[in-house]
Motif scaffolding. Structure first.
Motif, short mmCIF file in Angstrom:
data_model
loop_
_atom_site.label_atom_id
_atom_site.label_comp_id
_atom_site.label_asym_id
_atom_site.label_seq_id
_atom_site.Cartn_x
_atom_site.Cartn_y
_atom_site.Cartn_z
N SER A 95 0.83 -1.21 0.00
CA SER A 95 0.00 0.00 0.00
C SER A 95 0.87 1.26 0.00
O SER A 95 0.60 2.22 -0.73
CB SER A 95 -0.93 0.00 1.23
N ALA A 98 2.38 1.84 -3.37
CA ALA A 98 1.44 2.42 -4.34
C ALA A 98 1.29 3.91 -4.12
O ALA A 98 1.21 4.69 -5.09
CB ALA A 98 0.08 1.72 -4.18
N LEU A 99 1.27 4.38 -2.87
CA LEU A 99 1.17 5.81 -2.58
C LEU A 99 2.43 6.55 -3.04
O LEU A 99 2.38 7.66 -3.57
CB LEU A 99 0.97 6.03 -1.09
N SER A 104 1.89 10.74 -3.50
CA SER A 104 0.72 11.22 -2.77
C SER A 104 1.14 12.02 -1.54
O SER A 104 2.10 11.68 -0.84
CB SER A 104 -0.15 10.04 -2.35
N THR A 107 1.33 10.19 1.92
CA THR A 107 2.38 9.22 2.24
C THR A 107 2.93 9.39 3.65
O THR A 107 3.08 8.38 4.38
CB THR A 107 3.52 9.31 1.21
N ALA A 110 0.52 7.98 6.09
CA ALA A 110 0.47 6.52 5.97
C ALA A 110 1.63 5.88 6.70
O ALA A 110 1.49 4.82 7.33
CB ALA A 110 0.50 6.14 4.49
N GLN A 146 -5.72 1.56 4.64
CA GLN A 146 -6.27 1.01 3.40
C GLN A 146 -7.03 2.06 2.60
O GLN A 146 -6.96 2.10 1.37
CB GLN A 146 -7.21 -0.17 3.73
N ARG A 149 -5.28 4.25 -0.17
CA ARG A 149 -4.92 3.75 -1.50
C ARG A 149 -6.14 3.46 -2.37
O ARG A 149 -5.99 2.99 -3.49
CB ARG A 149 -4.06 2.49 -1.37
N THR A 151 -9.81 4.32 -4.41
CA THR A 151 -10.44 5.38 -5.18
C THR A 151 -11.84 5.65 -4.62
O THR A 151 -12.31 4.96 -3.71
CB THR A 151 -10.56 4.96 -6.66
N GLN A 188 -10.71 -1.38 -8.65
CA GLN A 188 -10.59 0.07 -8.83
C GLN A 188 -11.48 0.62 -9.93
O GLN A 188 -11.71 1.84 -9.99
CB GLN A 188 -9.11 0.43 -9.13
#
Length: 263
Positions: A95, A98-99, A104, A107, A110, A146, A149, A151, A188
């Motif tokens: 996760s 992915a950020l 992002s 981050t 997170a 969660q 990450r 949409t 997604q």
């Protein structure tokens, strides 16, 4: 004289001797008694002593067996928890990765969430029981992580109802079930709803989850089965006869209801 008249049996001899001296013959024919047996029959105190000694030995052996069983159960629980922790860590790092790829702004937050989660896993989860409040904070951090990450197509219906006071619970029991929601239920490109409701009523806690099977990664689904099996094993060890687990697994939907009596 006929031949049969000359035959004298053992019974004839015994009867003749018995008629001559009955008391002496009966004493000779009786088997000798053990002094230990005679002591038990005559001495009431000796009988009670040996009875108490025998019971004590049996209880000691039974206690030893119970201790061995408890040690084996603790070892198995530790083994099952060890299987859960790395699995969760790998998913969380994915996760964060992915950020980071999309640079992002979420981050740093997170990373803080991950730090809090891992601190809990490393320190508190090693205990046999933890505060229910701590376990729920851990679950909330995990779900918040969660969300970062996901949409807008994914709607997370997460609720905690009831009063959380001084209740204790075995750690990391709910997380494999909650992980399943995100493994099975996220796509997604589709609008999906993931339901995670936790209700606390006195010493009872109820976890209810629901999601549609939207995931396309078959390997992840296979890992999910392992997590559920491990959870069931831990429940059998820690809350035997004090929990109820119901899983509804259809072609399109996956639903779990887990109720635990925390006493």
């Amino acid at each position: 004289m006929k031949v049969p008249d000359l035959i004298i049996t053992k019974n004839d001899i015994y009867n003749a001797l018995l008629a001559e001296n009955p008391g002496k013959m009966r004493r000779r024919m009786m088997p000798p008694r053990s002094p230990f047996l005679m002591e038990l029959l005559i001495d009431r105190n000796a009988y009670q002593f040996y009875l108490a000694l025998s019971i004590g030995i049996l209880l000691k052996n039974n206690q030893y067996i119970n201790v061995m069983k408890q040690d084996m159960l603790k070892s198995e629980v530790s083994y099952l928890k060890a299987q859960i922790n790395p699995h969760f860590l790998f998913n969380t790092l994915n996760s964060l990765y992915a950020l980071a790829l999309v640079k992002s702004d979420d981050t740093p937050n997170a990373i803080l969430k991950l730090s809090s989660i891992m601190r809990y896993v490393v320190t508190e989860s090693s205990q046999e029981k933890v505060a229910l409040k701590s376990e729920l904070n851990y679950i909330t951090d995990y779900i918040d992580l969660q969300k970062l990450r996901l949409t807008k197509n994914t709607n997370i219906d997460y609720k905690i109802n009831g009063n959380v006071n001084q209740q204790k619970i075995a750690p990391l029991l709910f997380i494999p079930i909650i992980e399943n929601c995100f493994k099975y239920g996220i796509n997604q490109t589709e609008r999906v709803v993931i339901k995670i409701h936790i209700t606390v009523s006195g010493n009872e806690i109820l976890l209810e989850t629901y999601n549609k099977k939207s995931a396309k990664n078959i390997n992840e689904l296979e890992k999910t089965e392992t997590g559920i099996i491990n959870t069931q094993k831990r429940l059998d060890i820690l809350y035997l006869n004090n929990y109820n687990l119901q899983i509804t697994d259809t072609l399109d939907d996956y639903k779990v209801q887990l109720k635990i009596n925390l006493k």
